[in-house]
Every structure is written in C-alpha cells, then in structure tokens.
Design an enzyme around this catalytic site. Sequence first.
Site: not given
Length: 201
Positions: A81, A180, A182
């Site tokens: 990002c 993202h 994660e």
Amino acid sequence: MTAPVIGVLALQGDVREHTAALAAAGADARPVRRPKELETVDGLVIPGGESTTISRLVDLFELREPIDKRIADGMPVYGSCAGMIMLASEVLDGRSDQRGFAGIEMTVRRNAFGRQIASFEAPVSMAGIDGDPLHVLFIRAPWVERVGRGVEVLGTVAEGPAAGRIVAVRQGNLLATSFHPELTDDRRLHAYFADLVRAAI
C-alpha cells in the site's frame, strides 16, 4: 533452512501484523526504526500507512540514506500500500514534498481506489504463488498505471469495477502490492518474500 532476518519499518502502519505474518512464514522478523537496526536485517518490509507521513518520518529517523544504499546494494524490500508508493519512481496525486526510494520503475496513483470504491476485498491471482487466488484487502489503496522495462506484473484485480488494474509488481529484489496481505490469515505472500530474501543472502 536458515531463517532470513527481515525488518519491518516501524514508523507507521501494520508493523505488528507484518511481523507476525513474516514469523509465521519462517522468517526472523524484527522492527526497524534506526539505521543501526537496518544494518542487522537481510530484507525490509515497508508497511501501509500514510505515504506522506512515512516520507517525513524516514527523514526524521535518518533512515533515507541507509535504506537507499541498502536498496542499491540489492537488499530485498517489500512495500504494501503506502510502501508501494514509497518504492515507486513516479507518484500521481502525491504531495510536492513527498519523497520515496524510487526503486521500482513504475507510476502509481496515490489513493486511486479510495476516491472511487473506498476500502474493499477482492481476489488477486499472483504469478509465483500457487493455489487459489489471494483474498486481500484494499484500504484507500494505490494502483499502478505504468511499469517500466524490467518490471514484472505479478497480479491484477480479477473482478469488479477495478478489474484489470495492476496491484502487484516486482523488479529484481523489490516487491510491491497495493493491498494488505498482513490483515488476512493467508501467509503465502509473506512466504514468497521470505524466499526472495533467503535467495539473496
């Protein structure tokens, strides 16, 4: 198999989540806030957040020159990002005082998804990652409008109003995604980066 030491730039963003995902992927993950800490890692993750703020904090913590040098020396870096924006050679809709590392020859549009469809989830098929498409989160994310020679497009949005937009690229040891990974339980992208770092040691 030796665990690669991967730092997570701990100035803003999902530092804890990236660290946990890297550890689950077999890496020795640790936060990086100072030049001395950068010296101890084999690879670096630049997490999401706000790219103009990250740019200022990189200068404040005296990390710009050390990171530039490590990139020039071939250290693998993954930007997600805002991290993608920090790795881009050209940023559209950025601030005039915003400076990145310009490691990947690409043009990205800052907050490209945010103006149109805000935050959303979507499947992304990625070259080099086997199995089902990654189901990932986009949060006011950039997209890639142009890639230069030597930049490999790894993933595009599969469906919806943003179908076909480039959201994952690689140039040499530098990897960047609009999304993202994660924030999901799928660790395949972090494992891919850990393998990239391991191969570069």
